[in-house]
Design a protein around this motif. Structure first.
Motif, PDB file in Angstrom:
ATOM      1  N   LEU A   1       0.988  -1.115   0.093  1.00 43.32           N
ATOM      2  CA  LEU A   1      -0.046   0.202   0.004  1.00 43.32           C
ATOM      3  C   LEU A   1       0.683   1.254   0.080  1.00 43.32           C
ATOM      4  N   ASP A   2       1.818   1.212   0.811  1.00 39.91           N
ATOM      5  CA  ASP A   2       2.767   2.338   0.843  1.00 39.91           C
ATOM      6  C   ASP A   2       3.474   2.445  -0.317  1.00 39.91           C
ATOM      7  N   SER A   3       3.923   1.610  -1.185  1.00 34.55           N
ATOM      8  CA  SER A   3       4.718   1.543  -2.458  1.00 34.55           C
ATOM      9  C   SER A   3       3.923   2.214  -3.394  1.00 34.55           C
ATOM     10  N   VAL A   4       2.693   1.770  -3.416  1.00 33.35           N
ATOM     11  CA  VAL A   4       1.766   2.346  -4.311  1.00 33.35           C
ATOM     12  C   VAL A   4       1.408   3.930  -4.272  1.00 33.35           C
ATOM     13  N   LEU A   5       1.288   4.279  -3.232  1.00 36.59           N
ATOM     14  CA  LEU A   5       1.243   5.760  -2.959  1.00 36.59           C
ATOM     15  C   LEU A   5       2.542   6.393  -3.164  1.00 36.59           C
ATOM     16  N   GLY A   6       3.550   5.677  -2.671  1.00 34.62           N
ATOM     17  CA  GLY A   6       4.980   6.365  -2.807  1.00 34.62           C
ATOM     18  C   GLY A   6       5.163   6.812  -4.483  1.00 34.62           C
ATOM     19  N   TYR A   7       4.890   5.605  -5.281  1.00 34.79           N
ATOM     20  CA  TYR A   7       5.094   5.594  -6.648  1.00 34.79           C
ATOM     21  C   TYR A   7       4.091   6.821  -7.252  1.00 34.79           C
ATOM     22  N   ALA A   8       3.041   7.065  -6.792  1.00 32.76           N
ATOM     23  CA  ALA A   8       2.026   7.979  -7.278  1.00 32.76           C
ATOM     24  C   ALA A   8       2.883   9.574  -6.900  1.00 32.76           C
ATOM     25  N   LEU A   9       3.148   9.596  -5.761  1.00 29.59           N
ATOM     26  CA  LEU A   9       4.017  10.568  -5.149  1.00 29.59           C
ATOM     27  C   LEU A   9       5.161  11.102  -5.920  1.00 29.59           C
ATOM     28  N   ARG A  10       5.870  10.057  -6.233  1.00 24.49           N
ATOM     29  CA  ARG A  10       7.128  10.337  -7.314  1.00 24.49           C
ATOM     30  C   ARG A  10       6.646  11.040  -8.668  1.00 24.49           C
ATOM     31  N   LYS A  11       5.661  10.344  -9.250  1.00 22.58           N
ATOM     32  CA  LYS A  11       5.156  10.650 -10.426  1.00 22.58           C
ATOM     33  C   LYS A  11       4.729  12.064 -10.560  1.00 22.58           C
ATOM     34  N   VAL A  12       4.258  12.692  -9.392  1.00 29.38           N
ATOM     35  CA  VAL A  12       3.596  13.936  -9.371  1.00 29.38           C
ATOM     36  C   VAL A  12       4.978  14.682  -8.960  1.00 29.38           C
ATOM     37  N   ARG A  13       5.821  14.272  -8.343  1.00 30.34           N
ATOM     38  CA  ARG A  13       7.132  15.217  -8.034  1.00 30.34           C
ATOM     39  C   ARG A  13       7.823  15.432  -9.457  1.00 30.34           C
ATOM     40  N   VAL A  14       7.825  14.573 -10.330  1.00 26.27           N
ATOM     41  CA  VAL A  14       8.734  14.708 -11.465  1.00 26.27           C
ATOM     42  C   VAL A  14       8.056  15.825 -12.333  1.00 26.27           C
TER      43      VAL A  14
END
Length: 215
Positions: free
Chosen positions: A202-215
């Motif tokens: 669960l944390d990895s999925v939201l962490g991935y979304a967060l990294r995508k937004v930051r790019v």
């Protein structure tokens, strides 16, 4: 490890109310987590926008937030039980209450940090309140909001175990407590490992979304 493999070898069996496979237990827990988390988001997101947009409101509500935020989930369960007279709804209520604070605080922080230049541009182009919200405030605060979601979902997944130990019936928390009462610590440890793995996903999925937004 042997007990862990036994749990995942036949995870969907159903031998009655108190004897279900670990996949069914995890599925029930995840449904409760997402229901409580989404309820918390529906409360926290608009309230966070309001708090972040108004210094007066921020000053008025901050003491309330700081007072309620540290309260243990176990303390909220009797309140939910008294309000809804059902342990299932009480568990969802506890998850919602305990998981909404990171979203509220991070959303308010993101909205409050919007630069004055952005606000001035919105005034020059005479943005409507809705357009200002959707074109300026939320896009700028999106990283803050997703960080709040990530923290809130992590808290929700931690809280579910305690809530289900109190509510009973089904769910991974009940499974752990029932295994403990049966003096089967191997099943307890195997279930804890699965809880950790699901939380990591669960944390990895939201962490991935967060990294995508930051790019």
């Amino acid at each position: 490890m042997q007990t862990f493999l036994e749990l995942i070898r036949n995870p969907f069996y159903d031998n009655g109310p108190n004897d279900k496979g670990i996949a069914i237990q995890l599925g029930v827990s995840l449904l409760r987590v997402f229901a409580g988390f989404l309820l918390g988001v529906l409360i926290a997101l608009p309230l966070g926008v309001l708090v972040g947009s108004s210094e007066l409101l921020r000053g008025a509500l901050n003491p309330v937030i700081q007072l309620l935020r540290p309260v243990s989930p176990l303390a909220w369960f009797p309140v939910g039980l008294a309000a809804f007279a059902a342990s299932e709804k009480a568990a969802v209520f506890v998850i919602a209450i305990c998981s909404l604070w990171p979203t509220l605080i991070n959303t308010a922080a993101g909205i409050a940090s919007v630069p004055e230049d952005y606000k001035n541009v919105a005034r020059v182009f005479r943005f409507s309140p809705w357009k200002y919200l959707t074109r300026v405030l939320l896009p700028y605060a999106l990283v803050y909001i997703l960080t709040g979601f990530r923290l809130g979902l992590g808290i929700a997944w931690m809280v579910i175990v305690a809530a289900e130990m109190l509510s009973g019936g089904t769910g991974v928390g009940f499974f752990i407590w029932d295994s403990y009462n049966a003096l089967d610590l191997n099943r307890v440890m195997a279930a804890i490992l699965l809880v950790g793995l699901v939380g990591w996903v669960l944390d990895s999925v939201l962490g991935y979304a967060l990294r995508k937004v930051r790019v």
